[in-house]
Design an enzyme around this catalytic site. Structure first.
Site, PDB file in Angstrom:
ATOM      1  N   GLY A  73       0.836  -1.195   0.000  1.00 28.51           N
ATOM      2  CA  GLY A  73       0.000   0.000   0.000  1.00 28.51           C
ATOM      3  C   GLY A  73       0.869   1.244   0.000  1.00 28.51           C
ATOM      4  CG  ASN A 153      -3.960   4.571   9.838  1.00 27.15           C
ATOM      5  OD1 ASN A 153      -4.188   5.618   9.231  1.00 27.15           O
ATOM      6  ND2 ASN A 153      -2.838   4.360  10.473  1.00 27.15           N
ATOM      7  CD  GLN A 181      -6.929   0.756   8.315  1.00 26.72           C
ATOM      8  OE1 GLN A 181      -7.809   0.080   8.865  1.00 26.72           O
ATOM      9  NE2 GLN A 181      -5.656   0.474   8.448  1.00 26.72           N
ATOM     10  CG  HIS A 203      -0.939  -6.297   4.920  1.00 29.21           C
ATOM     11  ND1 HIS A 203      -0.887  -5.989   6.260  1.00 29.21           N
ATOM     12  CD2 HIS A 203      -0.415  -5.239   4.275  1.00 29.21           C
ATOM     13  CE1 HIS A 203      -0.322  -4.786   6.409  1.00 29.21           C
ATOM     14  NE2 HIS A 203      -0.038  -4.310   5.212  1.00 29.21           N
ATOM     15  CB  THR A 239       9.153 -10.793 -12.103  1.00 28.59           C
ATOM     16  OG1 THR A 239      10.257 -10.722 -13.004  1.00 28.59           O
ATOM     17  CG2 THR A 239       8.365 -12.079 -12.365  1.00 28.59           C
ATOM     18  CB  CYS A 328       7.774   3.288  20.850  1.00 30.26           C
ATOM     19  SG  CYS A 328       9.219   3.488  21.881  1.00 30.26           S
TER      20      CYS A 328
HETATM   21  C1  LIG Z   1      -1.489  -0.132   6.352  1.00 26.61           C
HETATM   22  C2  LIG Z   1      -1.739   1.174   5.687  1.00 26.61           C
HETATM   23  C3  LIG Z   1      -0.938   1.622   4.632  1.00 26.61           C
HETATM   24  C4  LIG Z   1       0.293   0.881   4.180  1.00 26.61           C
HETATM   25  O1  LIG Z   1       0.026  -0.318   3.533  1.00 26.61           O
HETATM   26  P1  LIG Z   1       1.236  -1.395   3.443  1.00 26.61           P
HETATM   27  O2  LIG Z   1       0.739  -2.416   2.481  1.00 26.61           O
HETATM   28  O3  LIG Z   1       1.395  -1.938   4.831  1.00 26.61           O
HETATM   29  O4  LIG Z   1       2.424  -0.653   2.972  1.00 26.61           O
HETATM   30  C5  LIG Z   1      -1.247   2.800   4.009  1.00 26.61           C
HETATM   31  N1  LIG Z   1      -2.304   3.532   4.412  1.00 26.61           N
HETATM   32  C6  LIG Z   1      -3.105   3.149   5.407  1.00 26.61           C
HETATM   33  C7  LIG Z   1      -4.271   3.988   5.783  1.00 26.61           C
HETATM   34  C8  LIG Z   1      -2.839   1.963   6.093  1.00 26.61           C
HETATM   35  O5  LIG Z   1      -3.636   1.592   7.095  1.00 26.61           O
END
Ligand SMILES: *Cc1c(COP(=O)(O)O)cnc(C)c1O
Length: 389
Positions: A73, A153, A181, A203, A239, A328
């Site tokens: 993402g 998020n 999200q 994910h 790829t 943190c």
């Molecule tokens: C988790 C998240 C991302 C990043 O996605 P990844 O696949 O973990 O790099 C970007 N934006 C939001 C709002 C997210 O919650």
């Protein structure tokens, strides 16, 4: 006695669904061809990639040719913003985002700010939302791109992206939304939304890590960030991650099935039980983010005069996985930029806790958390100078 395990950190990542894992498995081994090869192994992989693309596109009402797969993402966010900025030929240098974005957007805007772009970070209201009026006042004739996340998020609030996008259309600026999200959790239809680009990540919706997607509306030109063999329409070389794309496609189909089965209603009902239960049982606690314009699986609260990290560790000891708003970073405990932008003071922001549910979360899990959480807060408060009030 065995400690019950309750994972409530689905905004951080979700488990790969059984059926998603099953769909991916063959593409690691016997169907391992490179989709760019012309022989039968390659053709088989290409078919799988095409099918994955179709499923991801169909989840958001896009055409398959409008989906570009990326490594995450974060990579999709970077591609959208840098790709649009570098592609511009009109000389526009003004870029707009909000003060509560994920770091993949936030830091990209800060970076472009150092590279000669004029970056505006829009303030948010007490729910962490961007008001259309605020955008209307900030947008200029030289605004090139606006990026406002679909849902936050940390606090779960859902932005009015239809209105925000409409303002961008009117003023001739590109509109991108980070929908990591929301994708797979709330309905999205880009054939109706005034959105030019939209980011997703597998994910966060029961797919594998390391595969993201950027929806790019037909006709919009981006400059690639990764140059090379010309895969993904030349916009993202490398790829193709065949198992990842297959998994993303399977996760998209699973999301549609969960929707038909009424998962959104089920999960928001037990989420409400958790949210109301916490506020009711823990004195001096309050909801962060909007109460109703909120992700259905998302619960976030602030517990006053408590330190979120300490709470997180005690919850962990009780078998409950949550996250606290204060990240943190490099040893220093900085409260989240999101909560600060919403107007919370540092001390209060430190007491933030996020509990995000998933399709595997049961009502019994919620009862367990409601039993364990209040006494943990009580213990921590006895150890702190907190005197109530
Ligand atoms: C988790 C998240 C991302 C990043 O996605 P990844 O696949 O973990 O790099 C970007 N934006 C939001 C709002 C997210 O919650």
């Amino acid at each position: 006695m065995e400690v019950r395990k309750v994972y409530l950190d689905h905004s951080a990542t979700t488990p790969v669904a059984e059926e998603v894992f099953g769909a991916m498995a063959p593409y690691f081994t016997e169907a391992m061809g490179n989709p760019n090869s012309l022989h039968q192994w390659g053709r088989e992989a290409r078919r799988a990639v095409d099918e994955g693309r179709e499923s991801v596109a169909s989840l958001i009402g896009a055409g398959a040719a409008e989906i570009v797969f990326t490594g995450s993402g974060s990579a999709a966010d970077n591609l959208a913003i840098k790709g649009a900025a570098y592609a511009d030929k009109s000389g526009r240098k003004h870029i707009i985002t909000s003060a509560v974005e994920h770091h993949a957007i936030m830091d990209t805007f800060k970076w472009l700010g150092k590279m000669g772009y004029d970056a505006t970070f829009l303030p948010v209201d007490e729910f962490g939302m961007v008001s259309p009026d605020v955008l209307r006042n900030a947008i200029r004739d030289d605004t090139l791109i606006v990026s406002v996340m679909h849902a936050n998020n940390e606090v779960g609030s859902i932005n009015p992206i239809e209105e925000l996008g409409a303002i961008c259309r009117e003023r001739g600026a590109l509109f991108h939304t980070d929908a990591v999200q929301t994708a797979g959790h709330v309905p999205i239809d880009v054939s109706k939304l005034p959105v030019d680009m939209l980011t997703m990540s597998a994910h966060k919706m029961y797919g594998p890590k390391g595969i993201g997607a950027l929806y790019i509306r037909r006709g919009i030109k981006l400059v690639p960030i990764v140059h090379g063999g010309g895969q993904e329409y030349g916009i993202r070389s490398g790829t193709e991650n065949t198992p990842g794309i297959v998994g993303f496609g399977a996760a998209a189909r699973l999301a549609e099935r969960l929707r038909e089965e009424g998962e959104e209603e089920r999960i928001s009902r037990i989420r409400d039980k958790l949210l109301d239960g916490i506020i009711e049982r823990i004195p001096d606690s309050f909801v962060t983010g909007h109460r109703t314009k909120r992700l259905p699986f998302h619960c976030s609260v602030c517990v006053k005069l408590i330190e979120g990290e300490g709470m997180l560790l005690r919850m962990d000891y009780a078998g409950i996985g949550v996250s606290s708003g204060s990240a943190c970073t490099s040893g220093s405990l900085e409260p989240s930029h999101v909560l600060l932008a919403m107007g919370l003071d540092h001390a209060t922001a430190h007491g933030s806790v996020r509990l995000t549910l998933g399709k595997g979360t049961t009502e019994e899990d919620i009862d367990y958390v409601l039993e364990k959480f209040p006494p943990i807060v009580e213990t921590l408060r006895k150890m702190s100078p907190y005197k109530g009030g």
